[in-house]
Write an enzyme that holds these catalytic residues in place. Sequence first.
Site, PDB file in Angstrom:
ATOM      1  CD  GLU A 101       0.779  -3.294  -6.000  1.00  0.00           C
ATOM      2  OE1 GLU A 101       0.934  -2.305  -7.032  1.00  0.00           O
ATOM      3  OE2 GLU A 101       0.304  -3.252  -5.313  1.00  0.00           O
ATOM      4  CD  GLU A 121       3.625  -5.375   1.239  1.00  0.00           C
ATOM      5  OE1 GLU A 121       4.032  -4.614   2.113  1.00  0.00           O
ATOM      6  OE2 GLU A 121       3.017  -5.149   0.009  1.00  0.00           O
ATOM      7  CG  ASP A 123      -3.486  -6.905  -0.381  1.00  0.00           C
ATOM      8  OD1 ASP A 123      -3.085  -8.194  -1.306  1.00  0.00           O
ATOM      9  OD2 ASP A 123      -3.695  -5.716  -0.697  1.00  0.00           O
TER      10      ASP A 123
END
Length: 831
Positions: A658, A662, A583
């Site tokens: 996911e 973002e 991430d």
Amino acid sequence: MKFTTVCASLLWLGQANSFTVSPLQPRQQFKAEVFSTEEIIPTDRTVKIESTPVPTGTREVLPGLPEGVAPQTTGTVYTDISSRRNPLLTSSIPEPRRLLKPVASPTLEAYGAEMTTVDMDKRQSADIFANPIGTNGPPSQIPRRSDHPVSHGTIVKNGVLSTNKFYAGFHLGSQTDPIYPFPYALQWPRGGGVARSWGISISHSEERQRVFGADKFNGAAEYYLNPVGIQSMILSAVELGSATVMQLEDVTAFSARAVLRPSAGAAPAVSFPLVQGMPYVTGQFTGGRPMIQTGVFFRSMTRVQNDPKSGVAKYNFLLEDGTTWIVYGYATSGSMLDLQLVNQGLAQSRNAFTGVVQVVKNPGGADSALDDGAGIYPTGVRLSGSVAGSSGSYSLNFSRAGHSQGKLYMYALPHHVESFNSDTAGRTQSIRLVTLTKGQARLVRGSSWTMLENSIPTSMDFAPWDGTTKRTLSNAAKSAILPIARSDISQNMDAQSNLDSMYFSGKALAKFAQIVYLTNDLLGDAGLAQAGLNNLKAAFNRFASNRQQYPLVYESAWGGVVSSASYTTGDANADFGNAYYNDHHFHYGYHILAAAYIGHLDRNWITSSRDYVNMLVRDVANPSTSDTWFPQWRNFDWYHGHSWAHGLYPSADGKNQESSSEDTMAAYAIKMWGTVIGDADMVARANLMLAVQTRSFRNYYYYENNNPTQPARFIGNKVAGILFENKIHHTTFFSPDIEAIQGIHMIPVHGPTGLVRNKNFIREEWDAFFSNGRVDRFDNPWKGIAYAQYALVNPQTAWSFFASGSFQDRWIDGGASRSWYMAYAAALGGA
């Protein structure tokens, strides 16, 4: 991890046959049921199969299978989703103890001033990917260390290493997880499976082999998956055995080479160049004896008499599942490839062989093109691109090796084909092969593709945006928003951002930066904005000077800037796995975005923080191999058109991501940071990324009713949930609730939301899950998020919700603000 065994195919099928599999449940085994409107072909190997013509040549037909022996027609699917922290800051945020006093003589830019635009004529090169952002090491406040919890010992290291790429299964954990170069899945069985092979196993899933979950929301399947571990074809060498080792060499952002050695230190028996989209799985031999193995079992092998080109032998293999594969052998010296069919699971070369052996699935009618490309293979990719105004293009330039006659062929995904320029479109073949999660791939002739994007979002800045910038608020709207903004900007910025997580800290900093921006640029209160900016800069400086709870470190084992949380605590999942490169574009994207807001409001501040923020950009989106501190494009995948969030963790289903929204936030943050520092190349790259994401998401993440790419049983979900390389699961890592599943693809709601989420999609999703009062049943921050993005199609309803006197603070994520949502809805026409 939960798993289920699924039968991929149990009986011979004629053309157009299909089968269904019962709804999948964890740890339950299923037997496929075969249905057909045509006669099922018996399993006697002497039968002639009319639908699979056999070319003229020497055909070897095996006798019937021994008693009790059956083809391997089962694979494993993984249905469990690991648990992670909720990405929302849901803890109660107290009211400020006192309201900020406006600064009497603010130094901010005048209210209403247009965003400073970058002079694109000042780009360093016509190719926006040609030049590095920087080549200096990390700033002095970032300590350095040479160790990392994950070993890279199976990689022959030559500089920094990519961490989030498609070939990771070949170097992580036991090295036995599949990799997904598309359209195939490749796996190193390491002596396992029916064939007990030490070569590379090749699998390709047909649509009929997909496993769907039970219908859950809106009549759509919860997930669809492709079985793992079916050994359709295996390319190996006689020399490989139980001492075999695999290493990766020549690793880049776009390619790698898997090398199999009979033992540690021995000369390679066979090596495999790995590039996404390769139609042939190519093995390079230098004197070893090639082996073709299978777990599905051969029905027949045919040596085609007329060689497709000089030095190239061709073999057709018909498998027990009815599929046809071709093996080409291109001898660069010595004798031609001479395969002997030993038994139903093995064909091997009679002699040592020097050259390349290629395995390719024939979808039918592809012989001419596949013969033309035989003996030719890609070894790498060079990315190039340009942007001029609202038009941009990028090219994937494949390095070609092998036979001098013929053309290179590669498989393109749907979003590529949609955007091909006329030259590339003219070289696109009618030959298709279904991919794992991204529809039908198309075969393309030639060593270069060029894709066009003619909707570059050049007009987008910090303001609300729906195709045009919306920065004007009515006086009535300003009067309603200002008291809320005064309370929001007076919150304790340092306390809310001084957290044990780069992700949550970044969300808090970006939230407050957005509030300061709207207070100055949209509400016109420069004095209040100046007071807030002073506190924001102090909070941001904690991170820029690396004094947060878990400071960043630069680790040279892989090459990147990571949180020290895992080093300190020993927890591999600390801060969502930041130290393991999970991430990063989410985490650092919020920090970069906060810096862009600050730099917009205070140009003098940029100088002191430029190197720190550029370091974060370089970690996630370094465009150049000239930067030897960071790998190219850690997260963004220019083949798939979006990023992969999954870092250095083994995974049977490949990389995943996911939160698509973002991903967009990260690209937008880079665009805005490039804008405020005047880096025209950075702005152009980020604008192009946003345009490519928009196209990719429309195919793979956001499903309108007419979506042509995803299975009809799945598009009712409207969003992917979690997109893996090998499956899509309509859920999240933290919650099975529908508002979270849909909402994770909404956060944060800001300028680019109106780019990637078109209005028709928003209406369809709203009607599917939120309309008729259903949204008001939610009593959590997802309610505010859903209403905020709904402002793009119904700003009046969104405004009424956020401006209501009965509004509850628990409906706002700690990484967002009520004042921004009000300004967003108002600017779009809500007030």
